[in-house]
Write a protein that holds these residues in place. Sequence first.
Motif, PDB file in Angstrom:
ATOM      1  N   CYS A  17     -33.471 -27.428  -2.662  1.00  0.00           N
ATOM      2  CA  CYS A  17     -33.594 -28.823  -2.894  1.00  0.00           C
ATOM      3  C   CYS A  17     -33.156 -29.273  -4.286  1.00  0.00           C
ATOM      4  O   CYS A  17     -33.302 -28.508  -5.419  1.00  0.00           O
ATOM      5  CB  CYS A  17     -35.012 -29.241  -2.890  1.00  0.00           C
ATOM      6  SG  CYS A  17     -35.313 -29.215  -0.993  1.00  0.00           S
ATOM      7  N   ASP A  18     -32.404 -30.422  -4.327  1.00  0.00           N
ATOM      8  CA  ASP A  18     -32.027 -30.961  -5.591  1.00  0.00           C
ATOM      9  C   ASP A  18     -33.232 -31.420  -6.479  1.00  0.00           C
ATOM     10  O   ASP A  18     -34.019 -32.260  -5.500  1.00  0.00           O
ATOM     11  CB  ASP A  18     -30.731 -32.169  -5.535  1.00  0.00           C
ATOM     12  CG  ASP A  18     -30.562 -32.515  -6.722  1.00  0.00           C
ATOM     13  OD1 ASP A  18     -31.071 -33.580  -7.025  1.00  0.00           O
ATOM     14  OD2 ASP A  18     -29.400 -32.078  -7.273  1.00  0.00           O
ATOM     15  N   LYS A  19     -33.316 -31.461  -7.741  1.00  0.00           N
ATOM     16  CA  LYS A  19     -34.475 -31.984  -8.365  1.00  0.00           C
ATOM     17  C   LYS A  19     -34.599 -33.517  -8.023  1.00  0.00           C
ATOM     18  O   LYS A  19     -35.853 -34.063  -8.238  1.00  0.00           O
ATOM     19  CB  LYS A  19     -34.306 -31.638  -9.917  1.00  0.00           C
ATOM     20  CG  LYS A  19     -34.615 -30.252 -10.310  1.00  0.00           C
ATOM     21  CD  LYS A  19     -34.363 -30.081 -11.820  1.00  0.00           C
ATOM     22  CE  LYS A  19     -34.554 -28.791 -12.280  1.00  0.00           C
ATOM     23  NZ  LYS A  19     -34.621 -28.484 -13.909  1.00  0.00           N
ATOM     24  N   ARG A  20     -33.549 -34.191  -7.860  1.00  0.00           N
ATOM     25  CA  ARG A  20     -33.698 -35.714  -7.583  1.00  0.00           C
ATOM     26  C   ARG A  20     -34.254 -35.829  -6.498  1.00  0.00           C
ATOM     27  O   ARG A  20     -35.245 -36.708  -6.066  1.00  0.00           O
ATOM     28  CB  ARG A  20     -32.441 -36.334  -7.714  1.00  0.00           C
ATOM     29  CG  ARG A  20     -31.863 -36.426  -9.285  1.00  0.00           C
ATOM     30  CD  ARG A  20     -30.338 -36.850  -9.266  1.00  0.00           C
ATOM     31  NE  ARG A  20     -29.561 -35.810  -8.660  1.00  0.00           N
ATOM     32  CZ  ARG A  20     -28.237 -36.212  -8.338  1.00  0.00           C
ATOM     33  NH1 ARG A  20     -27.457 -36.922  -9.050  1.00  0.00           N
ATOM     34  NH2 ARG A  20     -27.508 -34.923  -8.044  1.00  0.00           N
ATOM     35  N   VAL A  22     -36.408 -33.693  -4.757  1.00  0.00           N
ATOM     36  CA  VAL A  22     -37.743 -33.214  -4.997  1.00  0.00           C
ATOM     37  C   VAL A  22     -38.548 -34.330  -5.828  1.00  0.00           C
ATOM     38  O   VAL A  22     -39.720 -34.715  -5.482  1.00  0.00           O
ATOM     39  CB  VAL A  22     -37.996 -31.827  -5.696  1.00  0.00           C
ATOM     40  CG1 VAL A  22     -39.430 -31.480  -6.037  1.00  0.00           C
ATOM     41  CG2 VAL A  22     -37.313 -30.844  -5.086  1.00  0.00           C
ATOM     42  N   ALA A  23     -37.854 -34.997  -6.789  1.00  0.00           N
ATOM     43  CA  ALA A  23     -38.783 -36.170  -7.490  1.00  0.00           C
ATOM     44  C   ALA A  23     -38.988 -37.094  -6.355  1.00  0.00           C
ATOM     45  O   ALA A  23     -40.057 -37.797  -6.565  1.00  0.00           O
ATOM     46  CB  ALA A  23     -37.900 -36.496  -8.637  1.00  0.00           C
ATOM     47  N   TYR A  26     -41.862 -36.158  -4.115  1.00  0.00           N
ATOM     48  CA  TYR A  26     -43.301 -36.185  -4.784  1.00  0.00           C
ATOM     49  C   TYR A  26     -43.675 -37.751  -5.206  1.00  0.00           C
ATOM     50  O   TYR A  26     -44.788 -37.966  -4.961  1.00  0.00           O
ATOM     51  CB  TYR A  26     -43.212 -35.553  -6.216  1.00  0.00           C
ATOM     52  CG  TYR A  26     -43.117 -34.099  -5.917  1.00  0.00           C
ATOM     53  CD1 TYR A  26     -43.310 -33.314  -4.673  1.00  0.00           C
ATOM     54  CD2 TYR A  26     -42.716 -33.222  -7.384  1.00  0.00           C
ATOM     55  CE1 TYR A  26     -42.967 -31.993  -4.719  1.00  0.00           C
ATOM     56  CE2 TYR A  26     -42.679 -31.929  -7.042  1.00  0.00           C
ATOM     57  CZ  TYR A  26     -42.932 -31.365  -5.923  1.00  0.00           C
ATOM     58  OH  TYR A  26     -42.886 -29.756  -5.788  1.00  0.00           O
ATOM     59  N   SER A  46     -43.698 -28.151 -13.581  1.00  0.00           N
ATOM     60  CA  SER A  46     -42.118 -27.960 -13.443  1.00  0.00           C
ATOM     61  C   SER A  46     -41.659 -28.855 -14.499  1.00  0.00           C
ATOM     62  O   SER A  46     -40.370 -28.674 -14.625  1.00  0.00           O
ATOM     63  CB  SER A  46     -41.689 -28.200 -12.122  1.00  0.00           C
ATOM     64  OG  SER A  46     -42.027 -29.481 -11.733  1.00  0.00           O
ATOM     65  N   LEU A  48     -40.778 -31.834 -14.223  1.00  0.00           N
ATOM     66  CA  LEU A  48     -40.047 -32.707 -13.452  1.00  0.00           C
ATOM     67  C   LEU A  48     -39.903 -34.094 -13.985  1.00  0.00           C
ATOM     68  O   LEU A  48     -41.196 -34.716 -14.123  1.00  0.00           O
ATOM     69  CB  LEU A  48     -40.482 -32.705 -11.990  1.00  0.00           C
ATOM     70  CG  LEU A  48     -39.674 -33.234 -10.967  1.00  0.00           C
ATOM     71  CD1 LEU A  48     -38.115 -32.641 -10.890  1.00  0.00           C
ATOM     72  CD2 LEU A  48     -40.298 -33.500  -9.373  1.00  0.00           C
TER      73      LEU A  48
END
Length: 325
Positions: A17-20, A22-23, A26, A46, A48
């Motif tokens: 998954c791309d961090k964006r 995931v953000a 969340y 993390s 993040l």
Amino acid sequence: MLVIGQQVGIAMVPLCCDKRDVAQLYLLALEEGIARDHVCRLIKQSGLAAAAGAVSPHWPWPIRLQTLGHVRIECDGAPIPTKRKQSRKPLDMLHLLAIAGDRGMPVAHICMALWPDSDGDAARKSFDNTLHRLRKLLGGERHVLLHSGNLSLNHGTCWTDLAALNACMLESAALDKACTVAQLTGLAERVLGLCQGELLPGRNDLPEVLGARDRIRSKFLRLMLSLGSKLEHAGEQNEAMLLYQCLIEQQPLAEEAYRSLIRCHLALGHRAEAFEIYRRCRHHLSVVLNLAPSSETEVLVAPLRALQAAASMRPPEPRAQGSAP
């Protein structure tokens, strides 16, 4: 998935998954109240950054900056202590960046604002030193970004009440006629929670602060009047009146807020209350600004004046026979 992760104590998010993404996931979980403690722990572990444009109070922001009504800086939930002998320049730089918002501020502009009497090289040296101290105060370089001669806060790690207020403005503009009363009152409560007073109270030495203070005062007024008007059109005069009263408490010279409050009282048949609001408006404008209410306000209360005049000309009722003199 996040609930299961909370139960077994792991992230349960695909590694691809791309961090964006995931953000965003969340953030949605936090807004919906899903496994909040677990999600906050994952975000902190993390490091993040929040998604672009996020201002949620549920996100575990490493840095929180309040500037409206009072000034408070928090790092990981704890207030940052400021020593009396400590130079104010790092805080001045932080305040300028909060005012600048997403666009940031050119280094040359910051140098001119904070070191107006220094030449170019001396001002740049002072800038570099102050930036170093600000980053140290906030606990890391990632919170303040320098790119192509422009300095800005990292809005993925720094929450400010000014950014949250701007988000409320955008949310209000996007509301359509089908919005609910709960949406309107909820948004109004958030705005009032953010705007506890003027911007950076007591800081009158920076022209940028004075200019921003006027802009934010006007922005707050427009936003509250817009929400109040939407409540009026929804037939919620009582809710609108509460909003206008809060607005007048913060801005006692906002004549348009008085007019809106008078209009609500008239719609409910509260003539005496409406005229009393008018008298308060007239008093504040006269004492503070040496001005009279505008013609628009006078036209609104003209029927009340006519009723008062008619009542004063009415002869007294005759006394009943046998009554005491």
